[in-house]
Design an enzyme around this catalytic site. Structure first.
Site, PDB file in Angstrom:
ATOM      1  N   SER A  20      64.052  39.971  47.501  1.00 56.59           N
ATOM      2  CA  SER A  20      63.337  41.251  47.576  1.00 56.59           C
ATOM      3  C   SER A  20      63.139  41.761  46.151  1.00 56.59           C
ATOM      4  O   SER A  20      63.862  41.346  45.233  1.00 56.59           O
ATOM      5  CB  SER A  20      64.196  42.261  48.351  1.00 56.59           C
ATOM      6  OG  SER A  20      63.690  43.565  48.224  1.00 56.59           O
ATOM      7  N   TYR A  79      72.073  46.518  50.711  1.00 53.69           N
ATOM      8  CA  TYR A  79      70.876  45.670  50.643  1.00 53.69           C
ATOM      9  C   TYR A  79      70.656  45.182  49.208  1.00 53.69           C
ATOM     10  O   TYR A  79      70.408  43.987  48.974  1.00 53.69           O
ATOM     11  CB  TYR A  79      69.679  46.477  51.149  1.00 53.69           C
ATOM     12  CG  TYR A  79      68.405  45.707  51.341  1.00 53.69           C
ATOM     13  CD1 TYR A  79      68.152  45.027  52.530  1.00 53.69           C
ATOM     14  CD2 TYR A  79      67.420  45.668  50.346  1.00 53.69           C
ATOM     15  CE1 TYR A  79      66.964  44.335  52.724  1.00 53.69           C
ATOM     16  CE2 TYR A  79      66.231  44.977  50.527  1.00 53.69           C
ATOM     17  CZ  TYR A  79      66.004  44.311  51.721  1.00 53.69           C
ATOM     18  OH  TYR A  79      64.835  43.627  51.911  1.00 53.69           O
TER      19      TYR A  79
HETATM   20  P1  NAD Z   1      61.976  41.979  60.492  1.00 57.38           P
HETATM   21  O1  NAD Z   1      62.950  42.956  61.034  1.00 57.38           O
HETATM   22  O2  NAD Z   1      60.596  41.952  61.028  1.00 57.38           O
HETATM   23  O3  NAD Z   1      62.558  40.517  60.563  1.00 57.38           O
HETATM   24  C1  NAD Z   1      63.896  40.228  60.365  1.00 57.38           C
HETATM   25  C2  NAD Z   1      64.201  38.958  61.117  1.00 57.38           C
HETATM   26  O4  NAD Z   1      65.594  38.668  61.000  1.00 57.38           O
HETATM   27  C3  NAD Z   1      63.903  39.099  62.613  1.00 57.38           C
HETATM   28  O5  NAD Z   1      63.344  37.902  63.100  1.00 57.38           O
HETATM   29  C4  NAD Z   1      65.279  39.335  63.197  1.00 57.38           C
HETATM   30  O6  NAD Z   1      65.367  38.913  64.546  1.00 57.38           O
HETATM   31  C5  NAD Z   1      66.106  38.459  62.294  1.00 57.38           C
HETATM   32  N1  NAD Z   1      67.526  38.763  62.348  1.00 57.38           N
HETATM   33  C6  NAD Z   1      68.137  39.965  62.218  1.00 57.38           C
HETATM   34  N2  NAD Z   1      69.463  39.829  62.400  1.00 57.38           N
HETATM   35  C7  NAD Z   1      69.681  38.514  62.620  1.00 57.38           C
HETATM   36  C8  NAD Z   1      70.829  37.751  62.902  1.00 57.38           C
HETATM   37  N3  NAD Z   1      72.039  38.311  62.982  1.00 57.38           N
HETATM   38  N4  NAD Z   1      70.683  36.430  63.103  1.00 57.38           N
HETATM   39  C9  NAD Z   1      69.458  35.832  63.065  1.00 57.38           C
HETATM   40  N5  NAD Z   1      68.335  36.507  62.807  1.00 57.38           N
HETATM   41  C10 NAD Z   1      68.451  37.839  62.592  1.00 57.38           C
HETATM   42  O7  NAD Z   1      61.956  42.238  58.909  1.00 57.38           O
HETATM   43  P2  NAD Z   1      61.116  41.564  57.717  1.00 57.38           P
HETATM   44  O8  NAD Z   1      60.570  42.681  56.937  1.00 57.38           O
HETATM   45  O9  NAD Z   1      60.240  40.512  58.205  1.00 57.38           O
HETATM   46  O10 NAD Z   1      62.298  40.948  56.856  1.00 57.38           O
HETATM   47  C11 NAD Z   1      62.466  39.571  56.638  1.00 57.38           C
HETATM   48  C12 NAD Z   1      63.161  39.348  55.306  1.00 57.38           C
HETATM   49  O11 NAD Z   1      62.312  39.799  54.255  1.00 57.38           O
HETATM   50  C13 NAD Z   1      64.476  40.090  55.167  1.00 57.38           C
HETATM   51  O12 NAD Z   1      65.414  39.281  54.494  1.00 57.38           O
HETATM   52  C14 NAD Z   1      64.096  41.272  54.302  1.00 57.38           C
HETATM   53  O13 NAD Z   1      65.168  41.766  53.573  1.00 57.38           O
HETATM   54  C15 NAD Z   1      63.028  40.641  53.405  1.00 57.38           C
HETATM   55  N6  NAD Z   1      62.144  41.620  52.776  1.00 57.38           N
HETATM   56  C16 NAD Z   1      61.319  42.403  53.514  1.00 57.38           C
HETATM   57  C17 NAD Z   1      60.489  43.294  52.860  1.00 57.38           C
HETATM   58  C18 NAD Z   1      59.526  44.165  53.601  1.00 57.38           C
HETATM   59  O14 NAD Z   1      58.922  45.041  52.994  1.00 57.38           O
HETATM   60  N7  NAD Z   1      59.335  43.972  54.893  1.00 57.38           N
HETATM   61  C19 NAD Z   1      60.491  43.387  51.476  1.00 57.38           C
HETATM   62  C20 NAD Z   1      61.349  42.579  50.758  1.00 57.38           C
HETATM   63  C21 NAD Z   1      62.172  41.682  51.413  1.00 57.38           C
END
Ligand code: NAD
Length: 257
Positions: A139, A152
């Site tokens: 991130s 985080y």
């Molecule tokens: P999201 O909530 O849509 O997806 C998260 C995924 O992780 C989901 O599929 C969820 O089911 C899964 N998950 C959660 N707990 C879990 C567990 N215990 N075991 C297995 N799977 C699990 O969120 P996202 O935004 O798509 O995030 C995905 C990644 O991207 C994360 O690591 C997040 O930190 C990172 N990220 C997101 C953003 C953003 O702006 N959305 C920015 C930077 C980084």
């Protein structure tokens, strides 16, 4: 770039970025394994849809990324992989002195420790295959901080550090390890932060999006899951064979500020 003949595991891929990444890998021809902790018909249906749309093998394997043994079992159940994308992640926002201990532990386990367990289990398979890519979805918070996101930010900085170490340990092998550092991407994870942030700053939804979230993203646009999938495909390509131990920001200029 073609990913034909390659297999990929994407953790946390029944929604958001993980699903977008799995779809782009499948579009490029890779066989994909989707994952989350639930085991519902709709989870398996997502894999079936990808298989039908892109004409590749796609499977869904349930495993809870907060549990080290299940992280390792996921890799074994999939039979190893060529490309491992560590994406599973959760968020909680609170001042550090009020941060619930169970939320801290869950964020560190899912966002950081899972990448340790899956990478440790996947590397022997990659070595046997003579090729591998570990791609960690970190991130902008792996490189900078924001208030109220201590767990985080700690977990994502940890992932960036682990990325560099794994790259050094595999440097003389045809295996690379990199981290992608997205800025804000409009996914369910971000959507879920909007109500709390509206309350904290006493703002409406649009104001929160432009003034709080995208305030640090100079492009003033969310990154898309397709762009992240494309970045993963690039890091998995031969063009990226000498890129290892580094971070690629997909953040509209956030970390240039
Ligand atoms: P999201 O909530 O849509 O997806 C998260 C995924 O992780 C989901 O599929 C969820 O089911 C899964 N998950 C959660 N707990 C879990 C567990 N215990 N075991 C297995 N799977 C699990 O969120 P996202 O935004 O798509 O995030 C995905 C990644 O991207 C994360 O690591 C997040 O930190 C990172 N990220 C997101 C953003 C953003 O702006 N959305 C920015 C930077 C980084």
């Amino acid at each position: 770039m073609s990913m034909q003949g390659k297999s990929a595991i994407v953790t946390g891929s029944n929604s958001g970025i993980g699903l977008g990444v799995a779809r782009e890998l499948a579009r490029a021809g890779a066989e994909v394994v989707l994952n989350s902790f639930t085991d519902r018909d709709e989870d398996h249906a997502l894999a079936a849809e990808i298989a039908a749309e892109f004409g590749v093998n796609a499977r869904y394997i349930a495993a809870d990324m907060s549990q080290g043994d299940q992280c390792r079992q996921l890799i074994e159940d999939a039979g190893g992989c060529d490309v491992l994308v560590n994406n599973a992640g959760i968020q909680h926002v609170a001042p550090i002195d009020e941060f619930p201990v169970e939320k801290w532990d869950a964020i560190i386990a899912i966002n950081m420790n899972s990448a340790f367990h899956t990478t440790a289990a996947a590397l022997p398979h990659m070595r046997k295959r003579g090729w591998g890519r570990v791609i960690n979805i970190a991130s902008a918070h792996g490189l900078t901080a924001s208030p109220f996101k201590s767990a985080y930010v700690a977990a994502k900085h940890g992932v960036v550090g682990m990325t560099k170490t794994v790259a050094l340990e595999t440097a003389e092998e045809p295996i690379t390890c990199n981290a992608i550092c997205p800025g804000y991407v409009l996914t369910p994870l971000v959507e879920a932060q909007i109500p709390d942030t509206m309350e904290k700053y006493n703002m409406g939804r649009d104001e929160v999006i432009k003034k709080v979230m995208l305030e640090r993203q100079p492009s003033r646009e969310f990154a898309t899951v397709e762009q992240l999938g494309g970045t993963v495909c690039f890091l998995a390509s031969d063009a990226a064979a000498q890129i290892t131990g580094t971070t690629i920001s997909v953040d509209g200029g956030w970390t240039a500020l």
